[in-house]
Write a protein that holds these residues in place. Structure first.
Motif, PDB file in Angstrom:
ATOM      1  N   VAL A   1       0.834  -1.199   0.000  1.00 35.50           N
ATOM      2  CA  VAL A   1       0.000   0.000   0.000  1.00 35.50           C
ATOM      3  C   VAL A   1       0.877   1.261   0.000  1.00 35.50           C
ATOM      4  N   ALA A   2       1.905   1.273   0.839  1.00 34.45           N
ATOM      5  CA  ALA A   2       2.760   2.466   0.948  1.00 34.45           C
ATOM      6  C   ALA A   2       3.468   2.740  -0.375  1.00 34.45           C
ATOM      7  N   ARG A   3       3.948   1.687  -1.010  1.00 37.52           N
ATOM      8  CA  ARG A   3       4.679   1.854  -2.270  1.00 37.52           C
ATOM      9  C   ARG A   3       3.748   2.419  -3.357  1.00 37.52           C
ATOM     10  N   LEU A   4       2.556   1.823  -3.440  1.00 40.95           N
ATOM     11  CA  LEU A   4       1.593   2.272  -4.454  1.00 40.95           C
ATOM     12  C   LEU A   4       1.118   3.702  -4.193  1.00 40.95           C
ATOM     13  N   LEU A   5       0.853   3.970  -2.935  1.00 37.91           N
ATOM     14  CA  LEU A   5       0.377   5.308  -2.566  1.00 37.91           C
ATOM     15  C   LEU A   5       1.426   6.354  -2.932  1.00 37.91           C
ATOM     16  N   ALA A   6       2.679   6.072  -2.596  1.00 39.37           N
ATOM     17  CA  ALA A   6       3.773   7.009  -2.902  1.00 39.37           C
ATOM     18  C   ALA A   6       3.835   7.246  -4.407  1.00 39.37           C
ATOM     19  N   GLN A   7       3.721   6.162  -5.148  1.00 44.31           N
ATOM     20  CA  GLN A   7       3.785   6.268  -6.613  1.00 44.31           C
ATOM     21  C   GLN A   7       2.659   7.159  -7.145  1.00 44.31           C
ATOM     22  N   GLU A   8       1.447   6.920  -6.614  1.00 38.23           N
ATOM     23  CA  GLU A   8       0.305   7.683  -7.114  1.00 38.23           C
ATOM     24  C   GLU A   8       0.352   9.154  -6.714  1.00 38.23           C
ATOM     25  N   LEU A   9       0.950   9.416  -5.538  1.00 41.97           N
ATOM     26  CA  LEU A   9       1.026  10.808  -5.082  1.00 41.97           C
ATOM     27  C   LEU A   9       2.251  11.527  -5.645  1.00 41.97           C
ATOM     28  N   GLY A  10       3.162  10.738  -6.237  1.00 39.37           N
ATOM     29  CA  GLY A  10       4.426  11.316  -6.704  1.00 39.37           C
ATOM     30  C   GLY A  10       5.352  11.631  -5.532  1.00 39.37           C
ATOM     31  N   PHE A  11       5.208  10.863  -4.436  1.00 40.20           N
ATOM     32  CA  PHE A  11       6.027  11.052  -3.241  1.00 40.20           C
ATOM     33  C   PHE A  11       7.145  10.005  -3.236  1.00 40.20           C
ATOM     34  N   GLU A  12       8.149  10.221  -2.388  1.00 41.69           N
ATOM     35  CA  GLU A  12       9.134   9.164  -2.190  1.00 41.69           C
ATOM     36  C   GLU A  12       8.594   8.189  -1.154  1.00 41.69           C
ATOM     37  N   TYR A  13       9.170   6.988  -1.138  1.00 40.80           N
ATOM     38  CA  TYR A  13       8.693   5.944  -0.241  1.00 40.80           C
ATOM     39  C   TYR A  13       9.850   5.467   0.629  1.00 40.80           C
ATOM     40  N   LEU A  14       9.608   5.339   1.921  1.00 36.70           N
ATOM     41  CA  LEU A  14      10.653   4.827   2.817  1.00 36.70           C
ATOM     42  C   LEU A  14      10.154   3.601   3.575  1.00 36.70           C
ATOM     43  N   ASP A  15      10.918   2.510   3.482  1.00 39.39           N
ATOM     44  CA  ASP A  15      10.604   1.272   4.187  1.00 39.39           C
ATOM     45  C   ASP A  15      11.562   1.188   5.390  1.00 39.39           C
ATOM     46  N   THR A  16      11.073   1.588   6.574  1.00 37.53           N
ATOM     47  CA  THR A  16      11.978   1.636   7.731  1.00 37.53           C
ATOM     48  C   THR A  16      12.309   0.235   8.255  1.00 37.53           C
ATOM     49  N   GLY A  17      11.438  -0.733   7.967  1.00 36.76           N
ATOM     50  CA  GLY A  17      11.742  -2.120   8.341  1.00 36.76           C
ATOM     51  C   GLY A  17      13.014  -2.590   7.643  1.00 36.76           C
ATOM     52  N   ALA A  18      13.192  -2.143   6.395  1.00 38.00           N
ATOM     53  CA  ALA A  18      14.389  -2.521   5.634  1.00 38.00           C
ATOM     54  C   ALA A  18      15.644  -1.973   6.315  1.00 38.00           C
ATOM     55  N   MET A  19      15.507  -0.809   6.955  1.00 40.07           N
ATOM     56  CA  MET A  19      16.674  -0.228   7.649  1.00 40.07           C
ATOM     57  C   MET A  19      17.049  -1.092   8.861  1.00 40.07           C
ATOM     58  N   TYR A  20      16.044  -1.533   9.618  1.00 40.97           N
ATOM     59  CA  TYR A  20      16.324  -2.410  10.768  1.00 40.97           C
ATOM     60  C   TYR A  20      16.904  -3.744  10.296  1.00 40.97           C
ATOM     61  N   ARG A  21      16.401  -4.200   9.165  1.00 45.64           N
ATOM     62  CA  ARG A  21      16.905  -5.476   8.628  1.00 45.64           C
ATOM     63  C   ARG A  21      18.351  -5.329   8.166  1.00 45.64           C
ATOM     64  N   ALA A  22      18.665  -4.224   7.489  1.00 48.61           N
ATOM     65  CA  ALA A  22      20.042  -4.011   7.016  1.00 48.61           C
ATOM     66  C   ALA A  22      20.993  -3.896   8.210  1.00 48.61           C
ATOM     67  N   ALA A  23      20.533  -3.229   9.265  1.00 50.54           N
ATOM     68  CA  ALA A  23      21.362  -3.099  10.475  1.00 50.54           C
ATOM     69  C   ALA A  23      21.639  -4.483  11.067  1.00 50.54           C
ATOM     70  N   THR A  24      20.630  -5.348  11.004  1.00 52.26           N
ATOM     71  CA  THR A  24      20.787  -6.708  11.532  1.00 52.26           C
ATOM     72  C   THR A  24      21.826  -7.482  10.717  1.00 52.26           C
ATOM     73  N   LEU A  25      21.750  -7.321   9.398  1.00 52.17           N
ATOM     74  CA  LEU A  25      22.719  -8.007   8.536  1.00 52.17           C
ATOM     75  C   LEU A  25      24.136  -7.493   8.817  1.00 52.17           C
ATOM     76  N   GLY A  26      24.256  -6.188   9.004  1.00 51.29           N
ATOM     77  CA  GLY A  26      25.569  -5.597   9.308  1.00 51.29           C
ATOM     78  C   GLY A  26      26.118  -6.143  10.610  1.00 51.29           C
ATOM     79  N   ALA A  27      25.253  -6.212  11.625  1.00 50.05           N
ATOM     80  CA  ALA A  27      25.690  -6.721  12.932  1.00 50.05           C
ATOM     81  C   ALA A  27      26.125  -8.180  12.816  1.00 50.05           C
ATOM     82  N   LEU A  28      25.367  -8.923  12.033  1.00 50.87           N
ATOM     83  CA  LEU A  28      25.671 -10.341  11.816  1.00 50.87           C
ATOM     84  C   LEU A  28      27.049 -10.490  11.161  1.00 50.87           C
ATOM     85  N   ARG A  29      27.293  -9.652  10.163  1.00 53.46           N
ATOM     86  CA  ARG A  29      28.577  -9.712   9.455  1.00 53.46           C
ATOM     87  C   ARG A  29      29.748  -9.335  10.354  1.00 53.46           C
ATOM     88  N   HIS A  30      29.475  -8.472  11.333  1.00 57.70           N
ATOM     89  CA  HIS A  30      30.543  -8.088  12.267  1.00 57.70           C
ATOM     90  C   HIS A  30      30.667  -9.088  13.410  1.00 57.70           C
TER      91      HIS A  30
END
Ligand code: DC
Length: 221
Positions: A16-45
């Motif tokens: 819904v967020a992705r589609l809504l952003a597209q229709e409004l011409g807004f940018e879209y941010l997935d903050t869950g992806a940020m927590y996930r990337a942080a987890t991958l970084g921690a795992l790698r370290h």
């Protein structure tokens, strides 16, 4: 303008967020992806998950970058890697860490500065952008959320019993709603929408109606 979409996993937020952003011409941010990337970084370290201070320090040193709906960790596109079940099972260590959350909130506010943004997560309307013009909280019954998840997995060729999905979902809900910092709760001024009997298109249309009514200039009559 900032539009926040919070809610539990499986309520349909991302699509819904992705589609809504597209229709409004807004940018879209997935903050869950940020927590996930942080987890991958921690795992790698090779961080010790039982050492929250160490975890926060490592995460603070990571380069987490969001651009064109892709998430980058230290310059590498990790958008696909962060969705694995192994990583999903570890994210709570990162999401429960108050120092990490503080850092993520800072990063997210920086991303939102001066932008038209649809941002999606758990704490966007409550903690990150309390002044946002429009806030939504999407929900759905546990059964519907689990069925949607099962269907997503099926499309990837993975068959998981509904009971197992429901069990894991319940565990995640409990963690998300009871964490001491940034728990999953609707902001007092959020519009709560149950998506059980709605298609993605219907939800997007409803959100657009709310946004229009919130942002329409007062009539001069
Ligand atoms: O939405 P998701 O499943 O990709 O989120 C991944 C994890 O990050 C999930 O455990 C909840 C957490 N999260 C959070 O605590 N705060 C956010 N703003 C977004 C996600």
């Amino acid at each position: 303008m900032i539009v926040c979409i919070d809610g539990p996993a499986g309520a349909g937020k991302s699509t819904v967020a992705r589609l809504l952003a597209q229709e409004l011409g807004f940018e879209y941010l997935d903050t869950g992806a940020m927590y996930r990337a942080a987890t991958l970084g921690a795992l790698r370290h090779g961080v010790d998950w039982n050492q929250p201070e160490q975890l926060a320090q490592v995460v603070r040193g990571l380069q987490i970058h969001w651009a064109n709906q892709r998430i980058y960790l230290d310059g590498q596109d990790v958008t696909d890697q962060i969705r694995s079940p192994e990583l999903t099972a570890l994210v709570h260590h990162v999401a429960d860490n108050p120092q990490v959350r503080q850092w993520m909130v800072e990063l997210q506010r920086r991303i939102g500065q001066g932008r038209n943004l649809v941002t999606e997560g758990r704490d966007q309307g409550t903690v990150v952008f309390p002044q946002a013009e429009v806030k939504f909280f999407l929900t759905a019954s546990p059964e519907v959320r689990a069925q949607r998840r099962q269907e997503q997995l099926r499309q990837k060729g993975v068959e998981v019993p509904l009971e197992q999905i429901l069990r894991e979902q319940q565990q995640r809900d409990r963690r998300d709603s009871t964490r001491s910092v940034g728990p999953l709760v609707p902001a007092p001024d959020a519009i709560v929408i149950n998506t059980d009997h709605m298609t993605v298109e219907q939800v997007v249309e409803l959100l657009k109606q709310h946004i229009r009514s919130r942002t329409a200039p007062p009539s001069s009559a």
